[in-house]
Design a protein around this motif. Structure first.
Motif, short mmCIF file in Angstrom:
data_model
loop_
_atom_site.label_atom_id
_atom_site.label_comp_id
_atom_site.label_asym_id
_atom_site.label_seq_id
_atom_site.Cartn_x
_atom_site.Cartn_y
_atom_site.Cartn_z
N ILE A 172 0.84 -1.20 0.00
CA ILE A 172 0.00 0.00 0.00
C ILE A 172 0.88 1.25 0.00
CG2 ILE A 172 -1.72 1.28 1.35
CD1 ILE A 172 -2.65 -1.47 2.43
N TRP A 173 1.92 1.20 0.82
CA TRP A 173 2.87 2.32 0.91
C TRP A 173 3.53 2.58 -0.45
CZ3 TRP A 173 8.50 1.85 1.17
CH2 TRP A 173 9.13 3.04 1.53
N MET A 174 3.88 1.50 -1.15
CA MET A 174 4.48 1.64 -2.48
C MET A 174 3.50 2.33 -3.43
SD MET A 174 6.03 -1.36 -4.93
CE MET A 174 4.52 -2.23 -5.30
N LEU A 175 2.22 1.88 -3.38
CA LEU A 175 1.20 2.48 -4.25
C LEU A 175 1.02 3.96 -3.93
CD1 LEU A 175 -1.14 2.06 -6.33
CD2 LEU A 175 -2.61 1.65 -4.35
N PHE A 176 0.86 4.29 -2.64
CA PHE A 176 0.66 5.69 -2.24
C PHE A 176 1.86 6.53 -2.64
CE2 PHE A 176 -2.51 4.94 1.49
CZ PHE A 176 -3.44 4.55 0.56
N SER A 177 3.07 6.00 -2.43
CA SER A 177 4.27 6.78 -2.74
C SER A 177 4.38 7.06 -4.22
CB SER A 177 5.52 6.05 -2.27
OG SER A 177 5.47 5.84 -0.88
N SER A 178 3.78 6.19 -5.04
CA SER A 178 3.87 6.41 -6.48
C SER A 178 3.04 7.61 -6.92
CB SER A 178 3.42 5.15 -7.24
OG SER A 178 2.03 5.05 -7.26
N PHE A 179 2.12 8.06 -6.05
CA PHE A 179 1.32 9.24 -6.38
C PHE A 179 1.92 10.51 -5.78
CE2 PHE A 179 -2.25 6.01 -6.31
CZ PHE A 179 -2.30 5.91 -7.69
N ARG A 180 2.97 10.37 -4.97
CA ARG A 180 3.48 11.53 -4.24
C ARG A 180 4.59 12.21 -5.01
NH1 ARG A 180 3.27 7.98 0.98
NH2 ARG A 180 1.34 8.76 1.82
N GLY A 181 4.93 13.42 -4.53
CA GLY A 181 6.16 14.08 -5.00
C GLY A 181 7.31 13.61 -4.14
N ASN A 182 8.53 13.89 -4.57
CA ASN A 182 9.68 13.39 -3.81
C ASN A 182 9.72 13.92 -2.37
OD1 ASN A 182 10.73 11.66 -5.67
ND2 ASN A 182 12.07 13.19 -6.62
N SER A 183 9.37 15.20 -2.16
CA SER A 183 9.45 15.73 -0.79
C SER A 183 8.37 15.12 0.09
CB SER A 183 9.35 17.25 -0.80
OG SER A 183 8.07 17.61 -1.28
N GLU A 184 7.21 14.87 -0.52
CA GLU A 184 6.11 14.26 0.23
C GLU A 184 6.50 12.84 0.69
OE1 GLU A 184 2.58 14.42 -2.17
OE2 GLU A 184 1.33 13.78 -0.48
N ILE A 185 7.28 12.15 -0.15
CA ILE A 185 7.72 10.79 0.20
C ILE A 185 8.54 10.84 1.48
CG2 ILE A 185 9.28 8.93 -0.50
CD1 ILE A 185 8.37 9.38 -3.38
N PHE A 186 9.37 11.91 1.61
CA PHE A 186 10.21 12.01 2.79
C PHE A 186 9.44 12.45 4.03
CE2 PHE A 186 13.49 11.69 -0.28
CZ PHE A 186 14.61 11.24 0.40
N ASN A 187 8.46 13.36 3.83
CA ASN A 187 7.85 14.00 5.00
C ASN A 187 6.59 13.34 5.52
OD1 ASN A 187 9.86 15.87 4.80
ND2 ASN A 187 8.68 17.19 3.42
N LYS A 188 5.81 12.71 4.63
CA LYS A 188 4.51 12.19 5.09
C LYS A 188 4.34 10.72 4.74
CE LYS A 188 2.38 16.68 4.28
NZ LYS A 188 1.70 17.45 3.21
N PRO A 189 5.09 9.85 5.40
CA PRO A 189 5.04 8.44 5.01
C PRO A 189 3.68 7.77 5.26
CG PRO A 189 6.32 8.72 7.01
CD PRO A 189 6.02 10.08 6.52
N PHE A 190 2.88 8.28 6.21
CA PHE A 190 1.66 7.56 6.57
C PHE A 190 0.39 8.15 5.99
CE2 PHE A 190 4.52 6.78 10.22
CZ PHE A 190 4.76 5.46 9.93
N SER A 191 0.43 9.43 5.58
CA SER A 191 -0.82 10.06 5.15
C SER A 191 -1.23 9.52 3.78
CB SER A 191 -0.64 11.57 5.08
OG SER A 191 0.37 11.86 4.14
#
Lengths: 281, 292
Positions: free
Chosen positions: A34-53
């Motif tokens: 799920i984390w992989m899927l969510f991270s694929s929609f994020r920007g790079n900074s969001e990946i670093f700052n908001k791992p759970f949202s």
């Protein structure tokens, strides 16, 4: 009476505990995906700052960018070509051979069968060094054949044993009747054996295609030109070029994973039995 | 009549020829190469058993067997025993268990390469999921550079292997447990057996054969792993996760020592075949004592 009462009162607490435990447990088990899927929609900074949202928005921009930059269509096409040719050859060669081993008597059949038994136990490490040397000298490195040939060779032993085991269970009288009718071996094979073999062929096709779809080591060693790389090696090349562009890497991984999960959801009964039968024999 | 006698060989020819060319011939040639000092294109110098003597003094090569041993022991617990435990959980007589069965098998469907990359990110020290969870739980002192630390890297890999394959073994055991006749459970429930009793006293003994097969698969498969190690650490840090195959690839394809690499490959093949034979003998002995 007393027994059944005790059983049901036991079950109420047990049931609650069971469902809560299993739900939490499978969520934890699933979370990396799920984390992989969510991270694929994020920007790079969001990946670093908001791992759970939840991702800010479901944006497929990363996906299409990864698909293009990563030359994924080329890799997917190569994987499809290599895997489908591999599977066709395995099915054809293994069913011909297993028919002969099971139903025809001939000199040397025991020896040939022994050779395939031997093949069942040989690790890939026992042959890839010299195989690389041979392919190099025959100039088949950097072609599809450099992958198809070894994949078929590695897949044959297990395929032959599965198909032979199935054919052994078919009564010989059926063949004899056909033979008396003046049916040659080849016609016997096509019109009687092949239709009977179809369920077993499906099993063989499932594990052979998964094996060749996912194979990494030989694909890494035998194919250097980017236009011939299969998905695993292509992803490796992509990741070394874009080491820190995590949103693209997450997108590439997700794009590759989703079709696999969909295939699994639609065919899970066949896939599960194909994989387990393939490894138990 | 003549055609009839010829045909069996025509039926087997494609499989036999292709297998001989792609697998058998290279095995024989690798054995032959192992007695030479050779880099693949220069002159081949016959040196007898020197490559083998060198292998038994090669610290990294020997270390890679130690790592494989640790990997196998841990994955027996994380894959086979965890799979057994999961199989027990999903065969409890309750509704909806098939949903959990499908869920736990899903990682098996991911290509090992995707699994490895995904977990490399989970372990990443900057944005990785694992460190994020630890920080969320205020366990900041536990955070680690999981794959960069020689003390944790191998264990981190074993956990990924367990995550990936436990569902596979679960499915094998599930198929076995489904075959246990229903009346055995019914009489056990009547005797007041709990789910725990049923797991240890009925399910496990009834699928003992499958557990043995799974252990064989896990042990022999442990020697063959490559993707996970190559993608996550490629033997590093400081050879802390070096296994035979990652080392072989370095010796042959980076250093170009084909002769020495072949000797390493031959030794490994003998080890795998030896372990396979021993496991088979153990299994046969075990079955004999059961039947009498």
């Amino acid at each position: 009476m007393e027994m059944s009462m005790r059983k049901s009162s036991n079950s109420a607490a047990f049931r609650l505990f069971y469902y809560v435990f299993m739900s939490v447990f499978s969520l934890v088990y699933f979370y990396p995906m799920i984390w992989m899927l969510f991270s694929s929609f994020r920007g790079n900074s969001e990946i670093f700052n908001k791992p759970f949202s939840l991702p800010a928005k479901v944006d497929f921009h990363n996906w299409s960018k990864a698909w293009q930059i990563g030359k994924m269509s080329t890799y997917v096409m190569n994987s499809v070509i290599v895997t489908s040719l591999t599977v066709v050859f395995i099915l054809l060669f293994a069913s011909l051979a297993s028919f002969a081993f099971s139903k025809l008597k001939f000199k040397g059949s025991k020896l040939m069968l022994l050779m395939f038994v031997f093949g069942l136990f040989m690790p890939m490490q026992s042959f890839f060094i010299a195989q690389n040397y041979i392919f190099d000298h025959l100039h088949i490195k950097n072609t599809y054949w450099a992958l198809i040939l070894p994949y078929v060779g590695m897949g044959l032993p297990l395929a032959i044993f599965l198909l032979k085991a199935y054919l052994d269970s078919i009564p010989k009288e059926m063949m004899e009747a056909a033979n008396i009718d003046g049916c040659g071996n080849l016609r016997l094979f096509w019109s009687i054996i092949m239709p009977l073999l179809i369920p077993s062929l499906a099993t063989v096709a499932i594990f052979s295609s998964l094996n060749s779809w996912n194979e990494l080591l030989l694909a890494l060693l035998y194919v250097q030109s980017d236009s011939l790389k299969t998905i695993p090696v292509g992803l490796l090349a992509f990741s070394s070029k874009h080491v820190t562009d995590y949103k693209l890497l997450f997108s590439a991984l997700t794009i590759i994973t989703i079709p696999m999960i969909l295939i699994y959801i639609f065919f899970h009964k066949h896939i599960v039995s194909g994989l387990t039968e393939g490894s138990l024999k | 009549m003549h055609k009839f006698r010829l045909s069996p060989y025509l039926f087997t020819a494609p499989a036999v020829l292709l297998f001989s060319f792609t697998i058998l011939l290279p095995i024989v040639m690798t054995f032959f190469f192992s007695f030479y000092d050779w880099n693949g294109f220069g002159t081949m110098k016959f040196i007898g058993f020197d490559n083998y003597v060198r292998a038994f003094h090669d610290h990294i090569y020997l270390l890679s067997y130690w790592h494989i041993l640790i990997y196998i022991i841990l994955t027996i617990f994380l894959e086979v025993f965890a799979g057994l435990f999961l199989a027990g959980l999903i065969t409890v007589k309750l509704k909806g268990t098939s949903l959990f069965r499908v869920a736990f098998f899903t990682p098996v469907m991911l290509p090992m390469l995707v699994t490895s990359f995904m977990w490399r990110f989970v372990y990443n020290s900057d944005f990785g999921l694992l460190n994020a969870v630890l920080k969320f739980l205020h366990l900041d002192s536990w955070t680690n550079v999981w794959l960069g630390n020689p003390h944790t890297a191998l264990y981190a890999l074993c956990i990924v292997s367990g995550w990936s394959y436990a569902g596979f073994y679960m499915t094998i055991f599930y198929a076995g447990i489904q075959r246990i006749p229903n009346d055995i459970y019914e009489s056990a429930y009547l005797d007041g057996a709990t789910e725990r009793d049923i797991f240890f006293k009925i399910k496990i003994p009834m699928i003992k054969n499958l557990v043995e097969v799974a252990l064989t698969l896990c042990i022999l498969g442990g020697f063959q792993g490559f993707d996970l190690f190559y993608v996550m650490t490629n033997g590093g840090p400081y050879n802390a996760t070096e296994i035979v195959t990652t080392y072989l690839v370095k010796v042959v394809f980076t250093n170009g020592s084909i002769g020495y690499g072949s000797a390493l490959a031959v030794v490994m093949t003998l080890v795998v075949v030896g372990v396979g034979v021993v496991l088979n003998m153990l299994k046969r002995n075990g079955n004999e004592t059961l039947e009498y």
